[in-house]
Each structure stands twice: as C-alpha cells, then as structure tokens.
Design a protein around this motif. Structure first.
Motif, short mmCIF file in Angstrom:
data_model
loop_
_atom_site.label_atom_id
_atom_site.label_comp_id
_atom_site.label_asym_id
_atom_site.label_seq_id
_atom_site.Cartn_x
_atom_site.Cartn_y
_atom_site.Cartn_z
N LEU A 194 0.83 -1.21 0.00
CA LEU A 194 0.00 0.00 0.00
C LEU A 194 0.86 1.25 0.00
O LEU A 194 0.62 2.19 -0.77
N MET A 196 3.94 1.53 -0.96
CA MET A 196 4.65 1.63 -2.24
C MET A 196 3.74 2.25 -3.29
O MET A 196 4.18 3.04 -4.13
N ALA A 197 2.47 1.88 -3.27
CA ALA A 197 1.56 2.40 -4.28
C ALA A 197 1.10 3.81 -3.95
O ALA A 197 1.03 4.68 -4.81
N LEU A 198 0.80 4.05 -2.67
CA LEU A 198 0.27 5.35 -2.28
C LEU A 198 1.37 6.41 -2.18
O LEU A 198 1.10 7.60 -2.30
N GLY A 199 2.59 5.97 -1.93
CA GLY A 199 3.68 6.91 -1.71
C GLY A 199 3.89 7.14 -0.23
O GLY A 199 3.03 6.84 0.59
#
Lengths: 344, 336, 321, 332
Positions: A194, A196-199
C-alpha cells in the motif's frame, strides 16, 4: 492555509472534542465508573499517557514570531518559521554541526567547541540536532500515527460492521467477502504494498495503516451487532414501535462503544510499533522515533559508540508503548462485557 | 436423647461454623456465615434457599472447590471423618470422587465437550482404582445401564452434545457413582431440565439411594423437589441457616418467618385467583445484609433485638432448630 | 465434509481472485505503469526512456480492455501470470521471479520452521504454566513480564541481540549465511532466539487468556470434583478444549514460514524471501512485491481451509456443513 | 358467560412458523424445524390464556409470531378483526401499540446503557404519546408508581436494580403505550419464589385495573393454575389440549397433560415417591414422529396413534388432540 495554522486548528478541535467526550462520559455512571476504576488500577500508566498527550499537544501549537503579517519569510533562516511550544523550550539556534555526547562541550569527532557547550542533555545527532528536542517532538508523530489512523479505522469499521451486521443478507455477504480478501493478505506485506503504491508521507502511511487495520474491528463490530440484534432489549424496542434506524442509534451503537474503546487502546501500540518497522524499511514517517532508531542503528558500530541517540528514542518509545499497553489491559478488564457490568 | 441419637447416626458430612468469603465491592464479605450442617449415612439433607443465599458456595466449600478469589475463612468440614480443610492436596484429591461426588445444574457445560461420555466416566474410575482401561470401560458400561441410559455400550462413545439434557445428567450421575461414594452432593440437579425429565431424574436418584445407601446433600431452590426427595431440610437465607429439621416439621409446621413466607408465596398452595402472600422487599446483596438477624428488614414480626443481635439456634424440638428471636421469646414464655 | 471442503475451496478461489483484483487496482490503476517507471528510473527521466522502460517490462498494453484482442490487456495478463504461477520478471533486474522464489524459499524455511516450533513450544508451555497459577503472584508477575516484553520494539531485540551476543559475548556470528547444513545452525541460532524473544510476550499472554477462560468453565469444576489434580486438569481437559483458538493462532503463522520474516532475514543476512521483499522495496520492484503479496495470500487462504478441517478433529461439536 | 358471546381479542388460526435447516455445499434448505405447526388459540379480552409446555415445544415461537418478531409461513393472527399475519411495516405499526410483551430475563430485556426513564418513555416516543418530554416524564413517574416502584429511581440504570425491580420496569415499559394484550414469555420463571409472588400479584392487579388480556407463556404449572383462566398445552409445535384451567387441572383429557401434571413436584407430603409418569425424551421438532406426535412417549398408546394424526376433538368447553377423546370411539 499555512500548515502550522491548520495544525493549530486541528489541535483546538481535538481538544474541544476530547473535553466534550469526557464531559459526556462523566454524566453516564457506567463510563464514569469505568474511568474511576481505570485511574484506580493504573494511575501511573494513565498519567504517563496523559503526559505524552500533553507534550504532543504542546508541540502541535505553533506560531510564527518576529515578522509582520504578509511579510515574506527569508528561506533558510529560522526567522519566519513556525515554532511550537516545545521548540520554544530550546534556543532557536540550538543546532550544532555534528555529533556531541550528552552534556559535552566539544564535538565528538571534529573536537570543535559546541555552540551551547554542556547544554545538550542527551547530546546531538549526526547533523547536530539536539536529541532531547527530537525525542520530545517524536511524541507528536507517534500520537498522530495512532490518532489519525484510528480516525480512519473507527468510523469506517463502525459503519461497515454495523450495517453488515444489522442488514445481513447480500450486503453482509459482500462486506464479508471484502473483509476476508483484505484479511487474507499478510499484514506487513499488504502495508508495504500500500505504501509503495500510495507513496510515503504521514497521511499516506496512516491511510495504509488504516486500510490494513479496519478489518479486525469491523469483524468484531459485525459479530457483536449480530448478537445485539437478537437481544431481548432490541426485540422489546421493536415491539414498542421504535424505528430500525433509531434502534441502531439508541441501542446498538452505544452498546458497541466499549468494544471500540478497547480496540482503540489495543490498536494504538501496534500502530506505533508498525511505523517503527516501516521506518526501518525506509517507508516510515519523518521525525518519528522509528526514524531515529533507524538512523542510530548504524552508529552503534562506530568507535566510540554513539548510543544516546538510540537510547533516547527507544526509551521514549518503550515507555509510551508500555503505558499504553497497561492502560489497554486495564480498559479491557474494566469494559469487557463479560465482567464490566458486575464490576461496576 | 438427642446425644444418643447423634451417636447412633454415622455422619458422612459434618460442617461446623463454616464461613466462606468473597471480595465484593472492595471488601471481603462472608457469603456463607457460620453455617453448620450434618448429613448422616443414607439420608438426604436438602439445603434450600433463594439465589445468592450461599447454598452452592457451602457445597463447594465442602469439596474445597471454592473458586478463587473466594476463601474458606473458618470452620471445620469433615467428610467421612476426614478433616477436609487440613487434608494435604493429594489426599483431598482422593476424597473427591471417591468419598464424595458432585453433580451440577448444567449437565451440558459440566461435561467436557471434547471427550466422549465413556472416557469421562473411565477417567473417574481409573483416578481412584487400579484397573485396566478395558475393565474401567466395562464398569462404565455397567454404570450407564444402572443409571438408565438405553443402549449403554453405544452411548459410551457418544459426545455430550449428542445426548439430550436428561441423558447428560444421567452421565453425570454415572460418573459420580463410579467409586460408590458415601455422599453425593447434588447442586440443583434438575433445574435445567424439563418437568417430565426432572421427574425421571428424581426417580433415579431415589432408587439409587435406596439401592446403594448413599447420603445426598441436595441443593435446590424448589420446595417441591425438597418435598419429593429430602429427609431433612435446612433453609438458608443471606448466608445463614434460618431453620433446620425433618422435612415434615419444616415444610409442615415451619417456625421461622422466612420459611413461612417462602411457603406461603408458592403459587401452587394458594387457591386459584387468590392473591399470593408476599414477602415484602428484596433479598439484599451481601454488602447490605443487616447486622442482626439477616431477615430483620423484611420480617413481619421483627421486634427490638432483631436488627442488632444475631439470633442463636432455638430448639423447637430435639431435631428441629430455628434461628429466630421471636420463636425464642415465644418458647421461653411458654416454658419458663 | 467433502461438500464443505469443496465449498471452502470455491470460496477460497474467489478470495484469491479478489486479492488479484485488489493488487491490480493498487499497482496498475492507482499507481500506473508510468508512475512505476518514473520511480524505477528516476523522476526526471526523459519521456522516451519511460516509454522504453514500460515497453521493456511489457506494461505497454491497454489496461483493462483491448478492443483488438480481448485477451491482450494488462488485466488479463496480470491474472494469467499469477494464476499460472509464471510471475514474469523482476522490474528491477529482469531475473525471473519464479527462480528467485525457488532460491529464497529454502533459507526462509530453514529460519522460520525452527523459530515457529520453538515459539509454539515456549508460549504454550508458559501460557499453561501461568494459567495454572492464575490469581497468584506468579500469574501477575508473568503477565507483567509479558506486557513488558511486548512493549519493546522488535528492532531493539535485534539490535540488542546482535550487540550483546554477537559483539560482546561473541557466541554466534552476527549475521551471514552458509548453505552447508553443518554451519547453518550457527547462523540461525541468534535470529531464532531473537525471534522467540520478540514474540513470546504477546503469545504467552494470548495463550494464558485462552487457558484462563477455559479453566473457568463448568467441566473443569467437574474434573476437579472427580479428583483430577492441577496438572491433569490442565493437560487433559483444558488443553484439548483450547485447541480451537490454538489452531487458529498457529495456522495464521503458516504462510510466514514460506514468506519469511522481513526483519530477521534482512538484519541477519539470510537470503530468504523476506530479504527479497526488502530488496524489492528498496529497488522499487513492484513485480516482485505483487508476487509476494499474492503468494502470502494464497498460502493464508489454504491454511485457513486446513484450519477449518482441523477444527473437526479438535472439537467434535464442529460439524462442517 | 360473556366470553362465549363477545369474540376473543386475539384468535390464532393454523399458525405455522418454521425455521430452515441449511446444509450442503450451497447452504440450501434441507429441512425445517417446525416450531409452530398448526397452532389454534384464542385470548378473550381482559382474560388470561396460559400457553404451557416444555422447552423446545414452540411456545415462545407462537408468542414471537403473534408479536410479529417472527414471520409465520402460514396461518392467521386475528387481532380485533384484523389479520396481523398479512401486515408489515407501517401498516403493522399501530398494532404494535396494542400488543406488548414481557420477557423472561429482565436483565437482558433492558438496555444496560439506558436510564429507566428513557427505557420506559421509548414506546411513548415512537407512538407520539405525550406532548413533550416533560409530560412523558410525568407519565413515567405515574407508571413507576403503578408498578410499585419509587419514581425517584427513574434516573437510574438497570444494573442498579434487583431482578424483581427490573421486571417491574419491563412491565411499566409495556404499560406505557396502553396495550390491550400482553404476551408474557416466562415472565416470572427467572425470579426467586418470594419475588415471583410479588410480580404475579402485580400482574393480577393490573389486569383488574386495566382490563388487560395476557397470553402467559410458561412451563410452570403451579403458576398457570394460579393466574390463568384458560390453558393451552403445547407439545412439539401443536396444541394438544385446551380448556378452562379448573377442568384441565382436575380432569386432563390428553395423556400428555396428565403426564405433565403428575410430573410436577408436589408439596403434598403423601405424593412422594411416585414413578416418573412420562418416559423417554421428547423427539426433535425438526423430525416429529408420524401420527400422533406424543405416541413415542405415551403410556396409553395403541395401534391407531402412529398411523394417523389426531385432530382436535371437542372436550367440554375445550379441545384435545387424542384419539381417546374421539366421540366415535378411540379405535376405528
């Protein structure tokens, strides 16, 4: 709006909310009894938690001084930057150039004299920041992690859990599927994925923690709602002609609040500890104790050993978690439905 | 004469001045207060009272099974002459299930749900007798037949949840009989059962007592069951014995105002449509028990000493005792 | 029973599809291939380089629907790869992910299996011990120690363990790995000890709660009334009845036997799947991360089905219908 | 007799409430628990009908179906000329006010987080009784006096009361909406004898004052005999005998009723030591025996019983479902 103004507003709103909740709890003898029992069982832990909350609160109130409204702040200087109450306990130019040991007068490696010799109670870190100052500021980050995440988790879990449990049928099937899908992914891996994807960033990390954290509470709330739905007092309310929505609001939600409180207390320490792990993986939150521990870790192999950094951050972390765990234990003992009513 | 009688009676359970306390509202309170009982071989003593009067705690104290944080504070308990309170732990284990057995209210929860009924009875046998597993199983089968479980051999392998409530209670009784105890403590043995099943279990207990000559300490709140099973009755109220004596005397000619009120408030005794007699007020919780006679704040005939001085036992007859100031006064007046 | 297992398998498969859909949403829709490419080769990379990266990694197909060839889209590709255990290549260095998994599983198992067994043994035994002495000072001290132990971050156990045992006492190597079985124990000893230390607080407390709850039940009173001693009550009556919560707790841990421990492996230099995950985070290797989450979920779902079937062995009341 | 002329306040005809048993891979319905299987009964206005039976016989389901807490699958529930079984939602709402309930466990029947005043006022609010909060509070005080509680206690919470006091609060809550019929489901079973007498007296007084009708569901025959005008005996989802209390207790027509009466522990010193009148365990309501449902335990069973299901035969002013009561002779 400037960040510090927003943060001041949020702090004020939270303080008012907290005061209102406490006032309301005082009027309800069940909650009042629980509070009194909590303070009786764990007076030290409760005070420690309150102290951390106070420090975090003081660190959330910040203002800019020394320049007229509208004047441009000079970048790179301390002037024009908002400083919190905690910041103001330390001189504005308290930063050194590099490491110094606790109460040292000279830098550790450069042997240069310090700007504030003998004043750094816990020494300074790699870039010369005062460790005590950083440690105190970490309290706010820890509470933001726990608080912001809970602010996501609790309403979401209540909404989903109560509606699934109350309505049942297809809605419940759908909710159950979503929950079992989320729950089947290993927590830490999901958390990493999460973020990694959201920042990275405070909001993103809290959002990720929230997405991984809400399922547990929602399951609990759903199961409890199922149970309450069949209880005599709910049936009685129905026979008395009370509307479904009103039954949920007046009978179901109040009887779930103790679960929410127990879960919040138990969740909190887990969230703060999770952030420590994330920090170590390089996807944590700036200014957290996790970051400090991560940075300090590599310094242990230096000669002489730089231990104050690690010790300060991990002690601050440990004391908070220990106190929160003890409070959570007591909260559970006091509010657990199996024992609560007899105990009061 | 009473001494001669007492000597003639062989006591299997003897409780003297038993006090057991629990922490309630921040203080230790005696929920059983100086209770004395005796059960002679082969007889049934019913300990009757409303919920919270301490009758179950009395029984658990006798078994030394009072759950923590409860504590037996004082008194002596003898089972078959052995002093239960001072017995070493291993000795006490030999007394339980051997000299004295116990059955409980909820046969569903009182049986281990993940063990077969047979295995639980076999365990009871092998804890006290050096027999092989096969022999213990054979004995368990015989016990099952004895307590009237149809198809006993097959039921040995059944799990508790596969049986009906009545059958489960029969399994409990079979387990209790494993070592042919001299005393059976039955704590509300039929409360969880339907009335037709209750009648079956009462009949079973009666016939077992007749055949095996064991004594029963029956704990119940149901006066009807007392009448069905008991030889002697002890009425408990708020941790104290109020009245004690033979069934005919206590149920037929009760002397304590509480016993009288209890019997009169039974709906079965009043004429249909008539108002029942009420005992005013409620049973107070242990923290609010009166300091004198425990019943004084609800008693219709309470007078001056009742709320300050605890009544002592007054002998109405050689075998019938009442703890009541009014009875003592009346008897004292009639025979100066 | 068979019907039940079938139904659970069908539901489990649906959950796997749900997981894949979630991963697709997260890594293709929310974080688009372009974002991923930028993170991999730098924010300021020229558009051509990004195009090139996307094409190289096969992310240049339509996202969900390809009007020319419905089977050729990222969505279909994602599901196909995962469900056929093909997994594709790493975003970071183009090594086939399957090969990585095969290499990493061994070291992970070598660490996690002993850790898991020790942990179970220690925590169940201690939990049973503390529960036997409930409401005494032993119990209160035990709980206090547990709360104390679980308040320490696992990082500190690792750092402390490495420092004390490795550096000061010099009993075991601080970190490292050797595939030969004779040397492996030396490298595994410290991580296993640290792992047990880091988890025993929470575990013991959990098992204690389970056992204490169970000892309050009526059948325990029955067992005592027939003359069972403390030890017999705990081992023969309480433990079998506590099997359901124990099973639940144990089976949840099984996926991690394979996916490894992220923290322990990377700290102690064990080249397992946990280390691989850390590398994936640091190298912005989204392909590997996706596979790790998928594998973890798959194992978890299978383990859950196994638990449900095991429940019937642990508790005759559970009937699977 | 007036009740013969005036129609009953509540009449239930052929009520069937089944609960599904699900199994198999698709959780399909593979069977039904026949909790209420063709129940007929009538409660006259201002009188008490006791519904008596052992656990699992479906007596509570009948009560809950009348209150429409369960959805019956067939049958009619006539209340004051309207069939409640066909109503739902808004149409049912006004009838909620006229039928209330009192349950067995007063601790569970009161929301632990609600003050007595709010609990009692809840129904008034739902039906718009009382112009404002102050008026409702006044009414709550009056109701508390009627159930012999101190109105000063209305700010308290349920856990601060004893069991008997809580049951009084439940009664006050039911009375708050001025019902005509109260379904009392084991309303005194959980109470100690001395408290039970108080509550039974209170219920009798209220019946006189307000001309209430009670459907009194219980397993306790002594209570039935004391409080009821008529009694219906239920076994495995069916009413096996119905009639005036005096007749049923004096001359039970159905073997099951006879068994129940004989099984109840008696206070009569001479009645001691009788053998248990009814053998065996009741069969499962999911799989009731064919023919007469009682034939597996009946002491008077004969060849017709397992073959045919007995209808309700008239016995005096009541009915009995036993071939022994067949006017054309038991065996045919």
């Amino acid at each position: 709006m400037e960040p510090h103004v927003l943060s001041n507003l949020i702090t004020a709103a939270l303080a008012i909310l907290l005061a209102a909740a406490l006032l309301r709890a005082r009027r309800d003898p069940l909650w009042r009894g629980a509070g009194r029992e909590l303070a009786r069982r764990r007076p030290i832990a409760v005070s420690v938690v309150a102290l951390y909350v106070l420090i975090a609160g003081l660190d959330s109130i910040a203002w800019v001084d020394g320049h007229a409204p509208g004047a441009k702040a000079e970048s790179g200087t301390l002037q024009g930057q908002a400083r919190s109450v905690i910041d103001r306990l330390f001189p504005a130019d308290f930063q050194e150039r590099s490491y110094s040991a606790p109460l040292a007068t000279h830098e550790l490696y450069g042997e240069e004299p310090l700007l504030h010799p003998g004043k750094h109670l816990l020494g300074t870190n790699m870039i010369g920041q005062d460790v005590l100052h950083l440690t105190l500021k970490g309290a706010r980050v820890a509470l933001v992690i726990g608080g912001l995440t809970s602010a996501i988790v609790i309403p979401l879990a209540l909404l989903v859990g109560v509606s699934a449990g109350w309505v049942g049928g297809r809605l419940d099937d759908a909710v159950f599927f979503v929950m079992s899908t989320l729950a089947s992914m290993p927590t830490l891996l999901l958390l990493i994925a999460l973020i990694m994807a959201l920042g990275t960033g405070t909001t993103q990390v809290c959002l990720a923690l929230g997405i991984t954290g809400w399922v547990g509470l929602a399951r609990l709330v759903r199961a409890e709602t199922f149970k309450i739905r069949e209880l005599d007092y709910v049936q009685a309310a129905r026979v008395l002609g009370t509307s479904e929505l009103r039954i949920v609001w007046r009978h179901v939600v109040p009887n779930l609040m103790h679960l929410v409180l127990i879960t919040f207390a138990l969740l909190f320490s887990g969230l703060v500890l999770s952030e420590v792990m994330l920090s170590w993986l390089g996807i944590g939150i700036d200014g957290s104790w996790g970051r400090m521990i991560d940075q300090a870790r590599s310094e242990l192999s230096r000669e002489p050993v730089i231990w104050w950094n690690l010790l300060a951050s991990s002690t601050a972390l440990f004391i908070l978690i220990l106190a929160v765990n003890q409070v959570a234990d007591a909260v559970r003992d006091v509010l657990d439905p199996r024992t609560a009513l007899e105990a009061l | 004469m009473s001494e001669a009688r007492a000597r003639a009676r062989e006591l299997v359970l003897e409780v003297r001045d038993l006090s057991t306390s629990f922490p309630i509202d921040g203080a230790r309170r005696r929920v059983v207060d100086r209770v004395s009982l005796e059960v002679a071989a082969g007889e049934t003593l019913a300990l009757v009272g409303e919920s919270g009067c301490g009758k179950s705690v009395t029984a658990l104290s006798a078994m030394r099974l009072v759950p923590k944080p409860g504590l037996v504070e004082s008194g002596t308990i003898r089972i078959g002459g052995k002093d239960v309170r001072t017995l070493p732990v291993t000795e006490m284990r030999r007394v339980r299930g051997n000299d004295v057995s116990m059955i409980f209210q909820e046969p569903m929860t009182s049986l281990n749900p993940v063990q077969t009924c047979g295995a639980q009875v076999v365990e009871g046998i092998r804890l006290h007798h050096r027999v092989s597993n096969a022999e213990a199983r054979r004995q368990a089968g015989a016990l099952f037949s004895q307590v009237g479980i149809p198809d006993a051999e097959a039921r040995l392998d059944a799990y508790p949840h596969q049986l009906s409530g009545g059958m489960r209670q029969r399994v409990m009784i079979a387990m209790a009989l494993a070592s042919r105890p001299r005393l059976l403590i039955a704590d509300e043995p039929t409360t969880a059962l339907d009335v037709t099943i209750q009648a079956q279990i009462l009949e079973l207990l009666r016939s077992l007592q007749r055949d095996l000559g064991m004594a029963i300490l029956l704990i119940t709140h149901d006066v009807g069951i007392v009448n069905e099973l008991a030889d002697r009755v002890a009425v408990m109220y708020a941790g104290r014995i109020a009245e004690e004596g033979p069934r005919r005397d206590v149920l037929g000619a009760p002397r304590h105002p509480y016993t009288q009120g209890l019997l009169r408030s039974l709906p079965g005794r009043a004429a249909p449509g008539e108002r029942l007699e009420e005992i005013p007020g409620v049973v107070p919780p242990p923290s609010q028990w009166p300091s004198g006679c425990r019943f004084s704040n609800r008693c219709p005939i309470a007078f001056e000493p009742c709320d300050s001085i605890e009544p002592e036992r007054t002998a109405v007859s050689a075998v019938h005792g009442v703890w009541c100031h009014a009875v003592a006064r009346d008897l004292g007046a009639s025979e100066p | 029973m068979i019907a039940y297992v079938l139904r659970r398998l069908v539901y489990g498969f649906a959950t796997v599809l749900g997981v894949l859909l979630f991963l697709f949403f997260l890594f293709f829709l929310y974080a688009s291939p372009e974002d991923i490419a930028r993170r991999a080769i730098g924010e300021k990379a020229p558009p051509a380089a990004i195009e090139q990266w996307i094409a190289n990694h096969g992310y240049d197909r339509p996202l969900v629907w390809n009007p020319e060839d419905p089977t050729d889209s990222l969505l279909v590709e994602h599901f196909r790869r995962m469900l056929t255990f093909d997994f594709g290549r790493s975003d970071a260095d183009d090594v086939p992910i399957r090969q990585r998994l095969a290499e990493g599983a061994g070291p992970s198992l070598a660490l996690m299996v002993p850790l898991f067994l020790f942990e179970l043994l220690v925590s169940v035994t201690l939990g049973l011990f503390v529960a036997t002495f409930r409401e005494t000072y032993i119990d209160r001290a035990g709980v206090a120690i547990c709360v104390f132990a679980m308040s320490v971050s696992i990082l500190l156990y690792i750092i402390g363990g490495q420092y004390l045992v490795g550096r000061v006492l010099n009993w075991f190597p601080v970190s490292g790995w050797d595939a030969s079985p004779s040397v492996i124990a030396r490298f595994l000893a410290l991580p296993v000890i640290v792992g047990v230390l880091a988890s025993f607080g929470e575990q013991v407390r959990f098992y204690r709660t389970v056992f204490v709850e169970e000892t309050a039940r009526d059948y325990v009173r029955t067992a005592r009334a027939k003359g069972c001693g403390d030890a017999r009550v705990m081992w023969r009556h309480v433990l079998p009845n506590a099997m359901i919560p124990i099973l639940t707790q144990v089976v949840v841990a099984i996926p991690f036997l394979f996916t490894g421990s992220i923290l322990l492996e990377s700290f102690f230099g064990i080249p397992g799947l946990g280390s691989m995950t850390v590398d994936a985070i640091q190298g912005n290797d989204f392909a590997t991360l996706r596979v790790m989450v998928f594998i973890g979920s798959l194992l978890f779902i299978l383990a859950q089905i196994a638990t449900d079937v095991l429940y019937t062995l642990a508790d005759p009341r559970v009937r699977l219908e | 007799m007036s009740e013969a002329v005036s129609p009953p306040l509540l009449r239930v005809e052929g009520l069937e409430t089944y609960f599904p048993i699900r199994s198999g891979p698709l959780r399909r319905i593979t069977g039904w628990v026949r909790a209420a299987d063709g129940v007929d009964l009538a409660v006259p206005a201002g009188k008490t009908l006791a519904l008596v039976g052992e656990s699992g016989c479906g007596k509570s389901t009948v009560g809950r179906s009348i209150l429409r807490l369960e959805q019956p699958r067939a049958g009619r529930i006539w209340f004051d000329g309207v069939d409640l079984a066909t109503l739902a939602g808004r149409a049912l709402h006004p009838y909620r006010r006229r039928i209330q309930m009192i349950l067995q466990d007063p601790a569970a029947a009161l929301d632990p987080r609600m003050r007595l005043r709010d609990a009692i006022a809840e129904g008034m609010q739902a039906f718009g009784i009382g112009a404002n909060e102050a008026e409702r509070t006044e009414r709550v005080a009056e109701l508390l006096r009627q159930v012999r509680l101190d109105p000063g206690q209305m700010g308290r919470y349920p856990h601060e009361l004893s069991g008997g006091q809580r049951q009084r609060v439940c009664i006050a809550r039911a009375l708050a909406v001025d019902p005509e019929l109260i379904v009392c489901d084991e309303a005194v079973s959980a109470l100690d004898v001395s408290i039970q007498a108080q509550i039974l007296n209170l219920l009798a007084d209220l019946q006189q004052e307000r001309e209430l009708a009670y459907l009194f569901i219980t397993h306790d025959l002594a209570v039935v005999r004391h409080i009821a005008d008529r009694v219906a005996v239920m076994y495995l989802g069916q009413i096996v005998e119905e009639g005036p209390v005096e007749r049923v207790f004096a001359l039970p027509a159905h073997p099951y009723t006879r068994g129940l009466l004989a099984a109840a522990p008696s206070l009569d010193a001479g009645a001691r030591g009788r053998p248990a009148p009814v053998r065996g365990d009741p069969p499962s309501p999911a799989n009731p025996p064919a023919g007469c449902r009682f034939h597996t335990r009946c002491p008077d069973v004969f060849d017709r019983c397992p073959r045919e299901s007995p209808p309700s035969y008239a016995v005096g002013d009541g009915t009995s479902r036993c071939f022994l009561c067949d006017p054309e002779g038991p065996s045919r």
